[in-house]
Design a protein around this motif. Sequence first.
Motif, short mmCIF file in Angstrom:
data_model
loop_
_atom_site.label_atom_id
_atom_site.label_comp_id
_atom_site.label_asym_id
_atom_site.label_seq_id
_atom_site.Cartn_x
_atom_site.Cartn_y
_atom_site.Cartn_z
N TYR A 259 -2.96 -6.60 -3.54
CA TYR A 259 -3.84 -7.13 -2.25
C TYR A 259 -4.99 -7.23 -2.66
O TYR A 259 -5.79 -6.97 -3.71
CB TYR A 259 -3.43 -5.95 -1.07
N ASP A 260 -5.92 -8.16 -1.61
CA ASP A 260 -7.08 -8.25 -1.90
C ASP A 260 -8.05 -7.16 -1.55
O ASP A 260 -9.17 -6.79 -2.38
CB ASP A 260 -7.89 -9.62 -1.03
N ASP A 261 -7.89 -6.67 -0.43
CA ASP A 261 -8.72 -5.37 -0.12
C ASP A 261 -7.75 -4.82 1.00
O ASP A 261 -6.86 -5.32 1.23
CB ASP A 261 -10.10 -5.87 0.70
N LEU A 262 -8.33 -3.61 1.46
CA LEU A 262 -7.46 -2.70 2.52
C LEU A 262 -7.96 -2.75 3.80
O LEU A 262 -7.74 -1.78 4.70
CB LEU A 262 -7.77 -1.21 1.99
N CYS A 263 -8.87 -3.77 4.29
CA CYS A 263 -9.28 -3.78 5.74
C CYS A 263 -8.45 -4.71 6.56
O CYS A 263 -8.22 -5.87 6.01
CB CYS A 263 -10.82 -4.40 5.71
N SER A 264 -7.74 -4.17 7.59
CA SER A 264 -6.92 -5.01 8.29
C SER A 264 -7.52 -6.27 8.85
O SER A 264 -8.63 -6.41 9.15
CB SER A 264 -6.54 -4.14 9.73
N PRO A 265 -6.50 -7.19 8.74
CA PRO A 265 -5.17 -7.34 8.42
C PRO A 265 -5.28 -7.38 6.85
O PRO A 265 -6.15 -8.06 6.31
CB PRO A 265 -4.70 -8.52 9.19
N VAL A 266 -4.27 -6.81 6.57
CA VAL A 266 -4.10 -6.67 4.89
C VAL A 266 -2.78 -7.31 4.68
O VAL A 266 -1.60 -6.80 5.08
CB VAL A 266 -4.17 -5.19 4.25
N SER A 297 6.65 -10.12 0.79
CA SER A 297 5.10 -9.87 1.41
C SER A 297 5.29 -9.57 2.70
O SER A 297 6.02 -9.77 3.57
CB SER A 297 4.47 -11.36 1.26
N TYR A 298 4.30 -8.62 2.89
CA TYR A 298 4.06 -8.09 4.48
C TYR A 298 2.67 -7.69 4.76
O TYR A 298 1.68 -7.41 3.89
CB TYR A 298 4.77 -6.65 4.23
N THR A 299 2.14 -8.08 6.17
CA THR A 299 0.83 -7.93 6.82
C THR A 299 0.72 -6.88 7.54
O THR A 299 1.66 -6.54 8.40
CB THR A 299 0.55 -9.17 7.39
N TYR A 300 -0.09 -6.02 7.27
CA TYR A 300 -0.57 -4.62 7.86
C TYR A 300 -1.75 -5.09 8.86
O TYR A 300 -2.65 -5.57 8.56
CB TYR A 300 -0.68 -3.38 7.11
N GLN A 301 -1.51 -4.86 9.94
CA GLN A 301 -2.55 -5.07 11.06
C GLN A 301 -2.84 -3.73 11.69
O GLN A 301 -1.97 -3.08 12.39
CB GLN A 301 -1.93 -6.08 12.25
#
Length: 372
Positions: A259-266, A297-301
């Motif tokens: 991942y690029d960073d851990l700031c939502s959305p990730v 691939s999964y996006t966390y919001q």
Amino acid sequence: SCLVGSEMCIRDRGSIVLEAATGGGNWSGPGILNPSTGEFSPQVAGSGTHTISYEVTDDNGCSSMDTQDIVVTPGPEVTITPAGPFCNYDTPLELHASLNIGSWSGNGIIDSSSGLFDPAVAGPGRHIISFETPPDANGCMGMDTVELEVLEPPFAEFLTSDSAWCETEDNSAMGEILISGSASSTFDLVLNTNEGPETLYGLTQGDYSLPLHNGIGQNSYMLLEVIEHHGQITCVTVLSDTLLMEVHPMPDMVLDMQYDDLCSPVEVFFDAVAGYDSYSWDFGDGKLHITPYNQVSYTYQYDYRDEIIGIHGSDTIYGELKTDTVFNIHLVVVSDFGCTDSLMESIRIYPSPDADFFVSPLVQDFPATEVQ
């Protein structure tokens, strides 16, 4: 009355029936088996001269008796030298008797002149072998018998069937082996294992439990020989029974998260080890995804939320802002052989700031200039 006499050899026949001129009498003397019929046995009487009596009484009560000597000649004395026991694969052996000239007979005799005995022809079991001399000057023959034993060949086999399973902590198993033979014997078992050739000594007839030390892959165990000890006699059977134990490896549980960073959305790129039958992804937020491939691939919001902890009158009381949360990822992998393993990973997602502000008043009259 008149007794018909006889001279006979002790081994001539089983028994004879003596005859008298007048029937209905009674016989007595050595070797008489039946006083009424006059059945006489040379073997029972033994060698020598035996006086046999016959007495008869008529209807008038008059009696008469006659006697006569029967000579039983012993014939040549012969004794067979004991031999055996034999294994069924032993080479033919010439039997010996105390007299050289005669004829051999019985199961397994393949040369009646020399007394050549073949255990393979006789087969397992106990066999009566006879040796008979030619007639001597008196016309009598010598005879002896001996019992020869051909041993039942020993045998061993795996009772456990071939098997396959998924890798365990030690992959151990037990192989059941059935050993067949005489209950009074001891057995040695020669086999090949994963560790190489091995001989098990002093076993008994029946079931034997062999510990199996299996590794991942195909494990082969082969029975090569079973050796039975009958006292000083040893019989061997060559074997070729094989037991196969297949241990399938568990999936290689490695999970890489990018991942690029851990700031939502990730957006998180998950990469597991390739080559398995099924991948079950639990992303930790209640979402479940099953794929036949190892990459998803999964996006966390996750955003800021005020937490209302109470309302007093017209006032709403807010609690502490939630600043981050941890998502627990659970991956289950199934191999082509049905072997299943899993792992847990976690990821901490931070909510991105909500850059927003409020202006008050939006409209005012000059010369007022203060804005909040």
